[in-house]
Write a protein that holds these residues in place. Structure first.
Motif, mmCIF file in Angstrom:
data_model
loop_
_atom_site.group_PDB
_atom_site.id
_atom_site.type_symbol
_atom_site.label_atom_id
_atom_site.label_comp_id
_atom_site.label_asym_id
_atom_site.label_seq_id
_atom_site.Cartn_x
_atom_site.Cartn_y
_atom_site.Cartn_z
ATOM 1 N N ARG A 1 0.913 -1.191 0.063
ATOM 2 C CA ARG A 1 -0.066 0.078 -0.015
ATOM 3 C C ARG A 1 0.911 1.335 0.032
ATOM 4 O O ARG A 1 2.193 1.247 -0.030
ATOM 5 C CB ARG A 1 -0.938 -0.134 1.172
ATOM 6 C CG ARG A 1 -0.036 0.317 2.720
ATOM 7 C CD ARG A 1 -1.207 0.295 3.585
ATOM 8 N NE ARG A 1 -0.447 0.921 4.754
ATOM 9 C CZ ARG A 1 -0.846 0.680 6.059
ATOM 10 N NH1 ARG A 1 -1.969 0.220 6.278
ATOM 11 N NH2 ARG A 1 -0.228 1.200 7.102
ATOM 12 N N ILE B 1 3.058 4.399 -0.326
ATOM 13 C CA ILE B 1 4.431 4.825 -1.388
ATOM 14 C C ILE B 1 4.831 3.563 -2.167
ATOM 15 O O ILE B 1 5.170 3.865 -3.109
ATOM 16 C CB ILE B 1 5.281 5.597 -0.557
ATOM 17 C CG1 ILE B 1 4.936 6.925 0.053
ATOM 18 C CG2 ILE B 1 6.676 5.867 -1.295
ATOM 19 C CD1 ILE B 1 5.629 7.634 1.165
ATOM 20 N N ASP C 1 6.074 -7.497 1.266
ATOM 21 C CA ASP C 1 5.559 -6.595 2.076
ATOM 22 C C ASP C 1 5.294 -7.821 3.213
ATOM 23 O O ASP C 1 4.738 -8.943 2.998
ATOM 24 C CB ASP C 1 4.229 -6.314 1.733
ATOM 25 C CG ASP C 1 3.848 -4.858 2.483
ATOM 26 O OD1 ASP C 1 3.858 -3.727 1.968
ATOM 27 O OD2 ASP C 1 3.284 -5.319 3.725
ATOM 28 N N ASN D 1 11.661 0.519 0.414
ATOM 29 C CA ASN D 1 10.695 1.526 1.102
ATOM 30 C C ASN D 1 10.109 1.135 2.280
ATOM 31 O O ASN D 1 9.461 1.929 3.069
ATOM 32 C CB ASN D 1 9.692 1.545 -0.045
ATOM 33 C CG ASN D 1 8.421 2.284 0.334
ATOM 34 O OD1 ASN D 1 8.147 3.517 0.537
ATOM 35 N ND2 ASN D 1 7.394 1.439 0.450
ATOM 36 N N TYR E 1 12.740 7.658 14.911
ATOM 37 C CA TYR E 1 12.365 7.700 13.496
ATOM 38 C C TYR E 1 13.305 8.379 12.716
ATOM 39 O O TYR E 1 13.837 7.967 11.706
ATOM 40 C CB TYR E 1 10.866 7.895 13.377
ATOM 41 C CG TYR E 1 10.448 7.907 11.888
ATOM 42 C CD1 TYR E 1 10.058 6.690 11.262
ATOM 43 C CD2 TYR E 1 10.273 8.957 11.279
ATOM 44 C CE1 TYR E 1 9.274 6.826 10.021
ATOM 45 C CE2 TYR E 1 9.843 9.087 9.814
ATOM 46 C CZ TYR E 1 9.448 8.287 9.256
ATOM 47 O OH TYR E 1 9.174 8.055 8.073
ATOM 48 N N VAL F 1 2.704 12.337 3.225
ATOM 49 C CA VAL F 1 2.028 11.685 2.268
ATOM 50 C C VAL F 1 0.917 10.986 2.693
ATOM 51 O O VAL F 1 0.867 10.526 3.898
ATOM 52 C CB VAL F 1 3.057 10.905 1.745
ATOM 53 C CG1 VAL F 1 2.414 10.009 0.364
ATOM 54 C CG2 VAL F 1 4.273 11.236 1.359
ATOM 55 N N THR G 1 -0.999 8.599 3.595
ATOM 56 C CA THR G 1 -1.019 6.917 3.755
ATOM 57 C C THR G 1 -1.176 6.553 4.994
ATOM 58 O O THR G 1 -1.467 7.456 5.855
ATOM 59 C CB THR G 1 0.396 6.522 3.306
ATOM 60 O OG1 THR G 1 1.393 6.794 4.483
ATOM 61 C CG2 THR G 1 1.013 6.854 2.172
HETATM 62 N N1 LIG Z 1 3.866 8.880 4.588
HETATM 63 C C1 LIG Z 1 4.558 9.901 4.624
HETATM 64 O O1 LIG Z 1 4.241 10.933 4.895
HETATM 65 C C2 LIG Z 1 6.297 9.446 4.711
HETATM 66 C C3 LIG Z 1 6.833 10.620 4.645
HETATM 67 C C4 LIG Z 1 8.291 10.407 4.747
HETATM 68 C C5 LIG Z 1 8.844 9.047 4.663
HETATM 69 N N2 LIG Z 1 7.845 8.069 4.613
HETATM 70 C C6 LIG Z 1 8.667 6.725 4.415
HETATM 71 O O2 LIG Z 1 8.082 6.162 3.143
HETATM 72 C C7 LIG Z 1 7.953 4.601 3.315
HETATM 73 C C8 LIG Z 1 6.662 4.051 2.986
HETATM 74 O O3 LIG Z 1 5.578 4.850 3.915
HETATM 75 P P1 LIG Z 1 4.037 4.758 3.592
HETATM 76 O O4 LIG Z 1 3.723 6.156 4.057
HETATM 77 O O5 LIG Z 1 3.759 4.451 2.438
HETATM 78 O O6 LIG Z 1 3.671 3.884 5.075
HETATM 79 P P2 LIG Z 1 2.514 2.512 4.839
HETATM 80 O O7 LIG Z 1 2.525 2.338 6.536
HETATM 81 O O8 LIG Z 1 1.381 3.058 4.330
HETATM 82 O O9 LIG Z 1 3.076 1.617 3.988
HETATM 83 C C9 LIG Z 1 4.398 0.656 4.642
HETATM 84 C C10 LIG Z 1 4.157 -0.477 3.986
HETATM 85 O O10 LIG Z 1 5.467 -1.423 4.364
HETATM 86 C C11 LIG Z 1 4.821 -2.488 5.196
HETATM 87 N N3 LIG Z 1 5.864 -2.861 6.047
HETATM 88 C C12 LIG Z 1 6.114 -2.277 7.428
HETATM 89 N N4 LIG Z 1 6.869 -3.085 8.109
HETATM 90 C C13 LIG Z 1 7.177 -4.056 7.419
HETATM 91 C C14 LIG Z 1 8.433 -4.922 7.320
HETATM 92 N N5 LIG Z 1 8.947 -5.121 8.660
HETATM 93 N N6 LIG Z 1 8.660 -5.936 6.518
HETATM 94 C C15 LIG Z 1 7.965 -5.758 5.360
HETATM 95 N N7 LIG Z 1 6.876 -4.729 5.177
HETATM 96 C C16 LIG Z 1 6.833 -3.786 6.076
HETATM 97 C C17 LIG Z 1 3.564 -2.218 5.443
HETATM 98 O O11 LIG Z 1 2.919 -3.521 5.458
HETATM 99 C C18 LIG Z 1 2.894 -1.277 4.493
HETATM 100 O O12 LIG Z 1 2.490 -2.031 3.333
HETATM 101 C C19 LIG Z 1 8.237 4.346 4.754
HETATM 102 O O13 LIG Z 1 9.731 4.004 4.799
HETATM 103 C C20 LIG Z 1 8.221 5.554 5.285
HETATM 104 O O14 LIG Z 1 9.099 5.564 6.517
HETATM 105 C C21 LIG Z 1 6.548 8.248 4.590
#
Ligand SMILES: NC(=O)c1ccc[n+]([C@@H]2O[C@H](COP(=O)([O-])OP(=O)(O)OC[C@H]3O[C@@H](n4cnc5c(N)ncnc54)[C@H](O)[C@@H]3O)[C@@H](O)[C@H]2O)c1
Length: 322
Positions: free
Chosen positions: A60, A62, A81, A146, A211, A244, A246
């Motif tokens: 899901r 990003i 995932d 990611n 984090y 973002v 999410t």
């Molecule tokens: N959403 C934001 O605003 C934002 C901002 C900066 C950075 N990020 C980074 O972007 C990346 C994706 O974030 P997102 O917003 O899509 O989050 P999200 O929680 O929607 O998606 C993260 C995905 O990673 C999977 N996941 C989590 N832990 C895992 C593990 N140990 N092994 C395998 N899969 C795992 C989850 O099941 C999920 O599908 C992350 O690294 C997050 O730190 C997000």
């Protein structure tokens, strides 16, 4: 992005039209020129045809957007995932249904897709997923590390187990993704690696201290990886989103801890995001914006860019040190 780099040489398509007109074969010439143009555009759109991407955290958000963006370019995708709840994570992670939805969306773009349920803390499982993809699709070209979890709160409040959880997933997990992919990339002498950092890896953050520290570390890792693998023709860059739309942010755990003593609505959070961004009316933005950036970093357009950090921050990054 591809259109941006079109040069005079690229825009030669109308010339056969003029030649055809002069030769009196206007109808056929125009049709042929237009067909040529459509085919050139089609090729640009499918620039990753025959390539393969490994995307972690792909069920899901990003990760899904990155998988979709690369699939739209014609790449086959290995989705990886955990797609289940990790008991210690205090907000819902993706589900098996989310992973299946991503797979269906990717396959709808006419590319091959393998979905693997696994944790980024598990090196062997990542290695096996990559091998499965290489066996089926023939190569590994793009790696998008990611997967990550968030963790909010004051530095002094985190227990040993909480510290280990976020460091093991966000930092050691990314290291293991690179380790799992490196033998194949080196053997091929080519590849692009993109590490998902964050703007909390660019400036300090009182709310996200640990984090944020993992995301600073990911930037260091991107630079070291670029140095280590560059001579083998492999590029590595980091991407830093701000805020973002999410499941990582749209959950009670985050909304109730952003401001002491109050729980924000997602709409209030969106307004706060608008205040943070410099460009007008940009609140929590869509994950596809990060997918676009990752697509650029995998493309030939960025062939000389490695060891760099890309903020997708609607101008908020103009306030960061260089
Ligand atoms: N959403 C934001 O605003 C934002 C901002 C900066 C950075 N990020 C980074 O972007 C990346 C994706 O974030 P997102 O917003 O899509 O989050 P999200 O929680 O929607 O998606 C993260 C995905 O990673 C999977 N996941 C989590 N832990 C895992 C593990 N140990 N092994 C395998 N899969 C795992 C989850 O099941 C999920 O599908 C992350 O690294 C997050 O730190 C997000």
């Amino acid at each position: 992005m591809v259109a941006d780099r079109m040069t005079d040489e690229d825009t030669t398509v109308p010339q056969p039209t003029r030649r055809a007109l002069l030769a009196g074969g206007a109808g056929i010439g125009v049709a042929a020129a237009l067909a040529g143009q459509a085919s050139a555009q089609g090729q640009a759109l499918r620039e990753f045809e025959g390539k393969t991407a490994f995307v972690t955290g792909a069920a899901r958000g990003i990760g899904r957007a990155c998988a979709e963006a690369l699939a739209a370019g014609g790449a086959n995708i290995i989705l990886y995932d955990v797609a289940a709840q990790i008991a210690e994570v205090p907000y819902p992670l993706a589900t098996a249904e989310d992973l299946a939805e991503t797979k269906a969306a990717v396959e709808a773009m006419g590319v091959g897709c393998i979905d693997v349920t696994g944790d980024v803390r598990d090196f062997d499982a990542q290695r096996a997923a990559i091998q499965q993809g290489v066996d089926r699709f023939g190569s590994l070209d793009f790696v998008v590390a990611n997967a990550g979890i968030t963790q909010i709160g004051a530095l002094e409040q985190f227990s040993e187990d909480e510290l280990s959880l976020v460091i093991d997933i966000n930092l050691k997990g990314v290291i293991k993704t690179i380790q799992a992919a490196t033998p194949t990339l080196r053997e091929q002498g080519a590849g692009r690696v993109i590490l998902m950092s964050s703007v909390t890896g660019r400036i300090g953050s009182a709310n996200f201290p640990v984090y944020g520290a993992t995301k600073w570390a990911v930037i260091g890792l991107a630079k070291s990886t670029a140095l280590a693998l560059g001579p083998s023709g492999i590029r590595c860059n980091a991407v830093c989103p701000t805020l973002v739309r999410t499941g990582l942010l749209d959950n009670d755990y985050i909304l109730s801890n952003l401001q002491p003593g109050t729980t924000l609505t997602f709409e209030q959070f969106n307004e706060a995001a608008k205040a943070r961004h410099i460009l007008p009316d940009v609140g929590l933005y869509e994950p596809s914006r990060i997918g676009d950036c990752v697509r650029f970093l995998c493309s030939e357009t960025s062939s000389l860019i490695s060891g760099d950090v890309f903020d997708v921050a609607a101008g908020a990054n103009a306030q960061f040190p260089a």
